[in-house]
Design an enzyme around this catalytic site. Structure first.
Site, PDB file in Angstrom:
ATOM      1  N   TYR A 274     -42.382   5.073  -2.262  1.00  0.00           N
ATOM      2  CA  TYR A 274     -41.161   5.308  -3.060  1.00  0.00           C
ATOM      3  C   TYR A 274     -41.343   4.929  -4.520  1.00  0.00           C
ATOM      4  CZ  TYR A 274     -38.581   7.021   0.817  1.00  0.00           C
ATOM      5  OH  TYR A 274     -38.186   7.835   1.842  1.00  0.00           O
TER       6      TYR A 274
ATOM      7  N   ARG B 284     -42.763   7.793  -6.353  1.00  0.00           N
ATOM      8  CA  ARG B 284     -41.781   8.856  -6.633  1.00  0.00           C
ATOM      9  C   ARG B 284     -40.778   8.395  -7.702  1.00  0.00           C
ATOM     10  NH1 ARG B 284     -39.486  10.440  -0.973  1.00  0.00           N
ATOM     11  NH2 ARG B 284     -38.295  11.965  -2.174  1.00  0.00           N
TER      12      ARG B 284
ATOM     13  N   GLN C 221     -29.702  17.867  -0.999  1.00  0.00           N
ATOM     14  CA  GLN C 221     -30.556  17.039  -0.142  1.00  0.00           C
ATOM     15  C   GLN C 221     -31.501  16.208  -1.019  1.00  0.00           C
ATOM     16  OE1 GLN C 221     -32.041  19.591   3.426  1.00  0.00           O
ATOM     17  NE2 GLN C 221     -31.606  20.987   1.738  1.00  0.00           N
TER      18      GLN C 221
ATOM     19  N   VAL D 225     -32.959  13.628  -3.764  1.00  0.00           N
ATOM     20  CA  VAL D 225     -32.681  12.216  -4.077  1.00  0.00           C
ATOM     21  C   VAL D 225     -33.108  11.896  -5.512  1.00  0.00           C
ATOM     22  CG1 VAL D 225     -32.841  11.487  -1.663  1.00  0.00           C
ATOM     23  CG2 VAL D 225     -34.924  11.511  -3.062  1.00  0.00           C
ATOM     24  N   ASP D 226     -33.448  12.980  -6.278  1.00  0.00           N
ATOM     25  CA  ASP D 226     -34.028  12.762  -7.611  1.00  0.00           C
ATOM     26  C   ASP D 226     -32.992  12.602  -8.726  1.00  0.00           C
ATOM     27  OD1 ASP D 226     -34.978  16.277  -7.469  1.00  0.00           O
ATOM     28  OD2 ASP D 226     -33.122  15.406  -8.220  1.00  0.00           O
TER      29      ASP D 226
ATOM     30  N   HIS E  28     -28.635  12.785   1.096  1.00  0.00           N
ATOM     31  CA  HIS E  28     -29.740  11.915   1.511  1.00  0.00           C
ATOM     32  C   HIS E  28     -29.938  10.729   0.580  1.00  0.00           C
ATOM     33  CE1 HIS E  28     -31.483  15.674   3.690  1.00  0.00           C
ATOM     34  NE2 HIS E  28     -30.509  15.115   4.364  1.00  0.00           N
TER      35      HIS E  28
ATOM     36  N   CYS F   3     -33.931  -9.384  -2.548  1.00  0.00           N
ATOM     37  CA  CYS F   3     -32.569  -9.516  -3.081  1.00  0.00           C
ATOM     38  C   CYS F   3     -32.441 -10.852  -3.794  1.00  0.00           C
ATOM     39  CB  CYS F   3     -31.586  -9.431  -1.906  1.00  0.00           C
ATOM     40  SG  CYS F   3     -29.869  -9.729  -2.345  1.00  0.00           S
TER      41      CYS F   3
ATOM     42  N   THR G  84     -34.297  25.387  -0.618  1.00  0.00           N
ATOM     43  CA  THR G  84     -34.484  24.572   0.584  1.00  0.00           C
ATOM     44  C   THR G  84     -35.096  25.395   1.703  1.00  0.00           C
ATOM     45  OG1 THR G  84     -33.423  23.135   2.229  1.00  0.00           O
ATOM     46  CG2 THR G  84     -32.087  24.953   1.392  1.00  0.00           C
TER      47      THR G  84
ATOM     48  N   ASN H 226     -34.725  31.590  -3.223  1.00  0.00           N
ATOM     49  CA  ASN H 226     -35.929  30.894  -2.751  1.00  0.00           C
ATOM     50  C   ASN H 226     -37.134  31.772  -3.060  1.00  0.00           C
ATOM     51  OD1 ASN H 226     -37.970  29.591  -1.032  1.00  0.00           O
ATOM     52  ND2 ASN H 226     -36.207  28.474  -0.218  1.00  0.00           N
TER      53      ASN H 226
END
Ligand code: BV8
Ligand code: ZN
Length: 260
Positions: free
Chosen positions: A76, A79, A112, A114-115, A130, A157, A198, A223
């Site tokens: 992650y 990304r 969908q 997450v960017d 998502h 945390c 997608t 697409n």
């Protein structure tokens, strides 16, 4: 790459798609990783379908995080780092113009992705099914915060010292209830669903397309290739979303002009 395009046939299809959007009182859009491809972000199931050498289904799960949180955080963090250098592309901006044209309350952008690129392009009513790469959640106290900065490979945390995790929906995790409900309501209410970028493989998100159709909505697909959504689409526009979405909007907007 996508097959050569017959310009005249494509323009006719764009006209059909524009008719469906013009006739719709309510419009919903469902996007996937393909709309961010022209911003430079790789898709999930592209040529190699690998992320940093991993299949997304292998690292984006709670079991992978339990087994090897450092591996998952490295996946992650790579990304998250790439997000700092990417910008929305003309496809994202065309969807902002579509929302402004249709009008708030009659439009929903369900993604969908997450960017966060739809939000940074200026889309207002964005339903992130998502989650978001820029958000993290504490596995102990549940605290959620935007953390666009770089994190180390095992962030903890500050409140309770439990491990932090990306605030994204992993495979085998339920989607956020409220967001999911809003997305279902939006596709049930819409008269036109625009599906862009997608593969329509991941559920329950992909199921929204059949739900829209069952409610009588016209479905437009944008697409590069044929997907699981294609058989449910009234119009299939083959080509890059960064090129086709602006062309579609130019047919709908008065004076055919996209805001800069
Ligand atoms: C759940 C966040 C239950 C993390 C993601 C068998 C059948 C049906 C379902 C299942 C099944 N087995 C398992 C399942 C369930 C599973 C699933 O759907 N698996 C799939 C692989 C079969 N789903 C889940 O686990 C979901 N949860 O079911 O929970 C539950 C219920 C109650 C209580 C507990 C549990 C959760 C799914 C969410 C997973 N998280 N992402 C992260 O990103 O790291 S999914 C991931 O895939 C991304 O979000 C991504 O957006 C999404 C979908 O992929 P796409 O966006 O479509 O991207 P892809 O690369 O596939 O396609 C890109 C497309 O763009 C291509 O078509 C390409 O041609 C096109 N393209 C490329 N360039 C362009 C372009 N188009 C236009 N222009 C271009 N330039
Ligand atoms: Zn905590």
């Amino acid at each position: 790459m996508h097959p050569p395009v017959d310009e005249h046939a494509l323009d006719e299809l764009l006209e059909h798609a524009a008719d469906a959007l013009r006739a719709a009182g309510c419009v919903a859009v469902l996007t996937g990783a393909g709309v961010s491809a022209e911003s430079g972000l790789p898709t999930f199931r592209g040529a190699d379908g690998l992320w940093e050498g991993h299949r997304v289904e292998e690292v984006a799960t709670p079991f992978a995080f339990e087994r090897d949180p450092t591996l998952v955080w490295r996946f992650y963090n790579a990304r998250r780092a790439s997000l700092r250098s990417v910008r929305p592309n003309p496809g994202h901006h065309a969807l902002v113009a579509l929302e402004e044209h249709v009008g708030r309350g009659h439009f929903a952008l369900i993604t969908q992705n997450v960017d966060g690129l739809h939000r940074s392009a200026g889309s207002r009513h964005v339903l992130e099914l998502h989650g978001s790469l820029a958000r993290i959640r504490c596995t102990g106290c549940g605290q959620v915060e935007e953390r666009g900065d770089a994190l180390d490979d095992l962030p903890r945390c500050l409140e309770c010292n439990a491990l932090l995790r990306p605030d994204v929906v992993w495979f085998y995790e339920a989607l956020p209830e409220v967001v999911w409900q809003e997305a279902e309501d939006a596709v049930c209410r819409c008269q036109c669903l625009l599906v862009a970028g997608t593969s329509a493989i991941v559920h329950p998100a992909a199921g929204l397309i059949a739900t829209a159709r069952a409610g009588g909505a016209r479905v437009i697909e944008v697409n590069l290739a044929t997907t699981e959504a294609s058989r449910l689409a009234d119009v299939c526009l083959r080509g890059p979303s960064g090129e086709l979405l602006p062309r579609l909007l130019k047919k709908i907007l008065p004076e055919g002009r996209l805001p800069v």
